[in-house]
Design a protein around this motif. Sequence first.
Motif, mmCIF file in Angstrom:
data_model
loop_
_atom_site.group_PDB
_atom_site.id
_atom_site.type_symbol
_atom_site.label_atom_id
_atom_site.label_comp_id
_atom_site.label_asym_id
_atom_site.label_seq_id
_atom_site.Cartn_x
_atom_site.Cartn_y
_atom_site.Cartn_z
ATOM 1 N N CYS A 167 0.705 -1.238 -0.022
ATOM 2 C CA CYS A 167 0.088 0.001 -0.052
ATOM 3 C C CYS A 167 0.748 1.215 -0.075
ATOM 4 O O CYS A 167 0.524 2.378 -0.590
ATOM 5 N N SER A 168 2.110 1.274 0.720
ATOM 6 C CA SER A 168 2.922 2.383 0.848
ATOM 7 C C SER A 168 3.446 2.531 -0.677
ATOM 8 O O SER A 168 3.510 3.650 -1.065
ATOM 9 N N ALA A 169 3.868 1.572 -1.384
ATOM 10 C CA ALA A 169 4.540 1.343 -2.726
ATOM 11 C C ALA A 169 3.443 2.131 -3.412
ATOM 12 O O ALA A 169 3.505 3.077 -4.565
ATOM 13 N N PHE A 170 2.171 1.819 -3.659
ATOM 14 C CA PHE A 170 1.146 2.268 -4.423
ATOM 15 C C PHE A 170 0.706 3.710 -4.154
ATOM 16 O O PHE A 170 0.545 4.499 -5.198
ATOM 17 N N LEU A 171 0.708 3.866 -2.918
ATOM 18 C CA LEU A 171 0.107 5.398 -2.640
ATOM 19 C C LEU A 171 1.148 6.179 -3.289
ATOM 20 O O LEU A 171 0.933 7.226 -3.773
ATOM 21 N N GLN A 172 2.565 5.996 -3.146
ATOM 22 C CA GLN A 172 3.513 7.047 -3.609
ATOM 23 C C GLN A 172 3.758 7.079 -4.982
ATOM 24 O O GLN A 172 4.065 7.947 -5.530
ATOM 25 N N THR A 173 3.356 5.758 -5.764
ATOM 26 C CA THR A 173 3.348 5.841 -7.137
ATOM 27 C C THR A 173 2.339 6.713 -7.500
ATOM 28 O O THR A 173 2.477 7.573 -8.550
ATOM 29 N N LEU A 174 1.256 6.837 -6.854
ATOM 30 C CA LEU A 174 -0.029 7.792 -7.450
ATOM 31 C C LEU A 174 0.305 9.341 -7.213
ATOM 32 O O LEU A 174 0.190 10.001 -8.019
ATOM 33 N N LEU A 175 1.155 9.478 -5.824
ATOM 34 C CA LEU A 175 1.539 10.938 -5.597
ATOM 35 C C LEU A 175 2.532 11.302 -6.250
ATOM 36 O O LEU A 175 2.565 12.537 -6.695
ATOM 37 N N LEU A 176 3.249 10.490 -6.892
ATOM 38 C CA LEU A 176 4.470 11.013 -7.703
ATOM 39 C C LEU A 176 4.581 10.659 -9.098
ATOM 40 O O LEU A 176 5.461 10.496 -9.899
ATOM 41 N N LYS A 177 3.110 10.224 -9.547
ATOM 42 C CA LYS A 177 2.907 10.006 -10.810
ATOM 43 C C LYS A 177 3.563 10.820 -11.998
ATOM 44 O O LYS A 177 4.206 10.355 -12.811
ATOM 45 N N ILE A 197 4.741 17.550 -5.605
ATOM 46 C CA ILE A 197 3.496 17.096 -5.784
ATOM 47 C C ILE A 197 2.146 18.093 -5.283
ATOM 48 O O ILE A 197 2.482 19.087 -4.664
ATOM 49 N N ASN A 198 1.125 17.864 -6.341
ATOM 50 C CA ASN A 198 0.258 18.967 -6.360
ATOM 51 C C ASN A 198 -0.388 19.023 -4.906
ATOM 52 O O ASN A 198 -0.503 18.169 -3.972
ATOM 53 N N TYR A 199 -1.067 20.133 -4.747
ATOM 54 C CA TYR A 199 -1.937 20.649 -3.442
ATOM 55 C C TYR A 199 -2.740 19.422 -2.980
ATOM 56 O O TYR A 199 -2.592 19.174 -1.838
ATOM 57 N N ILE A 200 -3.852 18.783 -3.869
ATOM 58 C CA ILE A 200 -4.603 17.968 -3.290
ATOM 59 C C ILE A 200 -4.049 16.922 -2.778
ATOM 60 O O ILE A 200 -4.266 16.298 -1.848
ATOM 61 N N ALA A 201 -3.023 16.309 -3.518
ATOM 62 C CA ALA A 201 -2.233 15.042 -3.367
ATOM 63 C C ALA A 201 -1.437 15.201 -2.242
ATOM 64 O O ALA A 201 -1.457 14.279 -1.307
ATOM 65 N N GLY A 202 -0.866 16.318 -2.029
ATOM 66 C CA GLY A 202 -0.375 16.663 -0.574
ATOM 67 C C GLY A 202 -0.985 16.546 0.682
ATOM 68 O O GLY A 202 -0.563 16.005 1.361
ATOM 69 N N LEU A 203 -2.251 17.054 0.469
ATOM 70 C CA LEU A 203 -3.363 17.144 1.755
ATOM 71 C C LEU A 203 -3.590 15.418 1.813
ATOM 72 O O LEU A 203 -3.597 15.151 3.062
#
Length: 342
Positions: A167-177, A197-203
Motif C-alpha cells: 500500500c505504501s508503494a502504491f500510494l507513493q506511485t500515485l502521488l509521484l505519478k 506533488i500537487n496541493y490536493i495530493a499533498g493534503l
Amino acid sequence: MTSTAASCLVFLTMKKLEEVELCFPELLNSSCRKAVRPHSVSMLTYILLSSISLITVTLNLLVIISISHFKQLHTPTNLLLLSLAVSDFFVGFLMCFQIVVIEGCWFFGDHMCILYQYLGYIITAASVATMVLISVDRYVAICEPLHYPNKVTQKRVKICICLCWICSAFLQTLLLKDNLEQPGRYNSCFGECVVVINYIAGLVDIFLSFIGPFTVIIVLYMKVFLVAVSHARAMRSHTAAFSLKSSVSVTAKKSELKAARSLGVVIVVFLMCICPYYCVALTGQDILLNASTATFVICLVYFNSCLNPVIYAFFYPWFRKSIKLIVTLKILQPGSYATNML
C-alpha cells in the motif's frame, strides 16, 4: 581594443563563475550553484552523517539477522520489529545520497533522483504504517490479553506487513505519478533534484501518512497506558502469596507491560523525530525554511533509524545476546537457530 575588452570580460566572467562554484562549471548559466559553507563545517557534516549512516546500516542488519535466524524470536511483535528494521536499514543507505547533496548538487541524473525520492517516500510511509501495527499489537496484548493469541498470529502479522509495504508503494506511485513519468521536469537547473506533488495530493498524503496514523498511535497508546497503570496497581495490591498459576500470570503481565513500555519508547522517539518533517510540510518549508534547515529536518528523520536498534539494545536482553553470538560467529554453528534467547 574591442578584442581586449572582450577578453577581459570573458576572464572576469569565468573568475566570477569560479567564485560562485557551480555544480557543473562546463554548463555555465544552466548549472545550479553549490551551497557556500566553511570547509570545516562541510567536513564535520560529512563525518557526522557518514558515521550515522554506517551505524544505522550495521545495527539494523544485526536486528534483521537476529530475528530472522533465531527461531525463538519469531513472535508477532518481533516480526513487526523486523519490518521496522528493514525500513531503517534502507534509510541508512539512502543517507549516502543525502551526504552527497550536502553542497546542494545532485550528480546522479534525473532517473536516480526520482528513484531516490520515491524509495524515501515509500520507506517513510511503511515505517509509519509499521508503527501503527505495533500500537495495535500492544493494544490487543495489554487491553485484550485473553484474545491476543487468537487475534494476533504470525500469519496475520505477515499479511499485514506485506499489505503495509504494498500500500505504501502504491500510494507513493500515485502521488509521484507526474515525476515518475517525466523525471526532472521540475528542475530549474542542472544539478537539482526536485519532486513536486500537487496541493490536493499533498493534503491526502499528509492525512494518510501523518494525521491519521499518528492519531491512531496516540489514541491506542493512551488506552494502553491507562490499562497498564491499572494492571500495575493491581499487581502491587496482590503481593501476598499466590498459587503457582497466579504467579505465572503475574509474571506474564509484567512481561507484557515491559514490552509495552519498550515499544512505547520506540514510538515516542519516532514521533519526536518525524513530527518536525511533517510540520514543515504542513506549513510550507519552501517559504519558512532555508535549505540548511530543511536538510536538518530530513536528517532528523534519518537519525531515528539509527536510534531504534540502540533502544532495542538497551531494553531487550535477547538483542544483546544475539549480537554476541553474531560477532563471535557462533551463529554459524549447526543448530544455532534453536538457541535459547529469552
